[in-house]
Design an enzyme around this catalytic site. Structure first.
Site, PDB file in Angstrom:
ATOM      1  N   TYR A  80       0.838  -1.200   0.000  1.00 19.82           N
ATOM      2  CA  TYR A  80       0.000   0.000   0.000  1.00 19.82           C
ATOM      3  C   TYR A  80       0.874   1.251   0.000  1.00 19.82           C
ATOM      4  CZ  TYR A  80      -3.636   3.324   1.324  1.00 19.82           C
ATOM      5  OH  TYR A  80      -4.490   4.388   1.357  1.00 19.82           O
ATOM      6  N   PHE A 132      -7.920  19.673 -25.147  1.00 18.70           N
ATOM      7  CA  PHE A 132      -8.402  18.296 -25.215  1.00 18.70           C
ATOM      8  C   PHE A 132      -9.707  18.255 -24.408  1.00 18.70           C
ATOM      9  CE2 PHE A 132      -8.793  13.862 -23.939  1.00 18.70           C
ATOM     10  CZ  PHE A 132      -8.913  13.323 -25.204  1.00 18.70           C
ATOM     11  N   THR A 133     -10.604  17.341 -24.793  1.00 16.53           N
ATOM     12  CA  THR A 133     -11.955  17.343 -24.187  1.00 16.53           C
ATOM     13  C   THR A 133     -11.940  17.333 -22.654  1.00 16.53           C
ATOM     14  OG1 THR A 133     -11.961  14.964 -24.509  1.00 16.53           O
ATOM     15  CG2 THR A 133     -13.138  16.265 -26.146  1.00 16.53           C
ATOM     16  N   ASP A 222       1.301  18.481 -21.432  1.00 13.30           N
ATOM     17  CA  ASP A 222       0.518  17.251 -21.489  1.00 13.30           C
ATOM     18  C   ASP A 222       1.308  16.306 -22.379  1.00 13.30           C
ATOM     19  OD1 ASP A 222      -1.153  15.168 -22.095  1.00 13.30           O
ATOM     20  OD2 ASP A 222      -2.954  16.383 -22.321  1.00 13.30           O
ATOM     21  N   LYS A 265      -1.546   6.063 -22.732  1.00 13.26           N
ATOM     22  CA  LYS A 265      -0.910   6.353 -24.020  1.00 13.26           C
ATOM     23  C   LYS A 265       0.608   6.300 -23.822  1.00 13.26           C
ATOM     24  CE  LYS A 265      -4.643   9.393 -25.585  1.00 13.26           C
ATOM     25  NZ  LYS A 265      -5.133   8.954 -26.889  1.00 13.26           N
ATOM     26  N   ARG A 388     -14.654  13.370 -33.815  1.00 11.87           N
ATOM     27  CA  ARG A 388     -13.878  14.482 -33.259  1.00 11.87           C
ATOM     28  C   ARG A 388     -14.348  15.735 -33.996  1.00 11.87           C
ATOM     29  NH1 ARG A 388     -11.339  12.785 -28.458  1.00 11.87           N
ATOM     30  NH2 ARG A 388     -13.551  13.057 -28.220  1.00 11.87           N
ATOM     31  N   PHE A 454     -20.436  13.549 -25.811  1.00  9.57           N
ATOM     32  CA  PHE A 454     -19.996  12.567 -26.809  1.00  9.57           C
ATOM     33  C   PHE A 454     -19.831  11.175 -26.208  1.00  9.57           C
ATOM     34  CE2 PHE A 454     -15.588  12.250 -25.424  1.00  9.57           C
ATOM     35  CZ  PHE A 454     -15.402  13.445 -24.744  1.00  9.57           C
TER      36      PHE A 454
END
Ligand code: F0G
Length: 481
Positions: A80, A132-133, A222, A265, A388, A454
């Site tokens: 943990y 970005f969304t 990012d 990613k 998109r 979306f």
């Protein structure tokens, strides 16, 4: 992946890996595909995987792992607090980015939540090359505004600009000069997702950061799509050609105050986190991790995924590994261009992007061309892409529609997942669809959530065009799937 010269003159990317685990796929008949699309409310996010042949929705969390990643998962330290796995991950990030501190989070948007909660207030302005969304949703939820400063070339569908993700540095300077007191941070999105996985140049990143710092504004990277951006810097930017991927990474990270990423990613695993140089900044954000994510040494991630990420990050420094995505995408894009299909150029990272505006110019933007094309591509080939365009935007505060700058259908190529024959199949079905594009009609919402619509909104066709498409498919392909 290697660009090998073939004796026969063909130009195809050649894999430098072999497949050792496979997943069986089904290709259901076109009638079932039309039925499944209707059941999913004409939203590809709501399709069930058993109805999908090629899942090109995203690369997020679905890239193929290497044998070394899988092996590393077996030695994960499941404690943990104080897990050795966390130490290994932090040390790898320190090695690559030069950052001393790391805050783990369960995925990229969780990192965005932590950064937004720490820095964004009502009235804050957050400049970025492009939104970005999930990023935008976190900023606007807290009363902040996103200011997009991508150079005009970035939103041109057809271009030969190698770095369409670049900032317009003049606009950036102007905004910072006038409004820097409302700007806590500038966000730089590597491999700019929503405009077609387009990179920034190293030069542009460095200059943008210098401008931000001259106004005392924090720089935040990012890095979710950093591996694609690294590949493009290495192969397209003259001044970087003699730099190693590690050197390019260091040049970028040394300009950043904060680097966050989706580990779904970057690192080809699942998870995410925030790397920070400065202790005071780290301490500012630290308490949000145990409050929302998990204890500081796992942050909501499984230790197995953290081990896989550590190895994946190391493998991202290998050009043979990170070139696979961009080279497959280039192949797919070039083949579609040969058949006249309108696509985003130059090919970027993440996926191949169809230009719905030119594919189906008869569908008005208010009837969601990119969403309609996503439904049609699924019906034509069992291929799931991601809208998109306008559906991915949020409505304005007064409830009016915010029409997107571009209407794209993203066909992601998760890394090392599909074979070239599968890509050829996708090209074939899309070009058939293009020749039958007049059959495709628009969509309208029947259930519209107020945020991130979306993901779970439901739509229906404005006319019975899906039936017409099925009929034309049968006429063309007979009994074939
Ligand atoms: N930033 C970028 C540039 C992304 O592409 C994503 C996710 C995130 C942040 C959020 O990360 O999903 O781990 O929470 N992009 C996915 C996609 C969803 O399909 O393009 P996450």
């Amino acid at each position: 992946m290697a660009e090998i010269r073939f004796y026969g003159g063909e130009e195809i990317p050649l894999e430098l890996h072999k497949v050792r685990i496979v997943q069986k796929l089904d290709l259901v008949p076109v009638e079932r595909r039309a039925e499944a699309m209707a059941e999913a409310g004409f939203n590809t996010f709501l399709l069930k995987n058993k109805d999908i042949y090629l899942d090109m929705l995203t690369d997020s969390g679905v890239n193929a792992m290497s044998d070394r990643q899988l092996a590393a998962m077996m030695v994960a330290d499941d404690s943990y607090a104080g897990s050795a796995t966390f130490t290994r991950l932090t040390e790898k990030l320190t090695e690559l980015f030069g950052t001393e501190y790391f805050l783990p989070a369960h995925q990229g948007r969780a990192a965005e939540n932590i950064i937004a909660m720490t820095f964004v207030k009502k009235g804050s302005i957050i400049p970025m090359n492009y939104h970005f969304t999930t990023t935008k949703a976190h900023i606007t939820r807290l009363g902040g505004y996103v200011e997009e400063l991508v150079a005009d070339e970035g939103v041109k569908i057809e271009s030969d600009c190698p770095f369409k993700g670049n900032f317009d540095l003049e606009k950036l300077e102007k905004l910072l000069k006038e409004k820097h007191d409302r700007i806590p941070l500038m966000r730089i999105e590597a491999g700019t997702n929503l405009i077609g996985g387009q990179p920034l140049s190293l030069e542009n990143i460095e200059k943008a950061c210098d401008i931000a710092h001259s106004y005392g504004v924090l720089t935040v990277l990012d890095a979710s799509l950093l591996q694609d951006n690294l590949y493009f810097i290495k192969t397209r930017e003259k001044a970087a050609q003699n730099l190693s991927l590690r050197e390019i990474t260091r040049r970028i990270s040394s300009k950043m105050d904060i680097i966050y990423f989706s580990g779904r990613k970057l690192g080809f695993a699942r998870g995410g986190g925030i790397s920070i140089h400065d202790k005071a900044l780290y301490l500012k954000m630290r308490e949000l991790v145990p409050m929302f994510e998990g204890f500081l040494t796992y942050g909501g991630m499984s230790v197995r995924e953290m081990e896989a990420m550590t190895v994946g990050l190391e493998e991202s420094m290998d050009i043979d590994v990170i070139s696979q995505g961009p080279l497959f995408i280039k192949y797919m894009t070039d083949e579609l261009i040969k058949r006249g299909v309108p696509v985003v150029t130059p090919p970027g990272g993440l996926g191949c992007h169809l230009d719905a505006t030119r594919f189906i110019p008869h569908v008005r933007q208010e009837e969601y061309p990119a969403g309609s094309l996503a439904a049609a591509v699924y019906i034509a080939g069992g291929i799931r892409g991601m809208e998109r365009g306008t559906i991915s935007e949020q409505r304005e505060e007064d409830g009016s529609e915010h029409l997107a700058a571009v209407e794209l259908l993203r066909l992601a190529l998760p890394r090392r997942v599909f074979t070239l024959s599968q890509v050829k199949y996708a090209v074939d079905r899309i070009s058939w669809l293009y020749d039958n594009r007049n059959l495709i009609g628009g969509l309208k919402f029947i259930e519209e959530p107020s945020s991130l619509r979306f993901f779970f909104g439901r739509l229906e066709p404005v006319s019975p065009w899906p039936e017409a498409l099925v009929k034309a498919f049968r006429k063309e392909f007979g009994e074939s799937l």
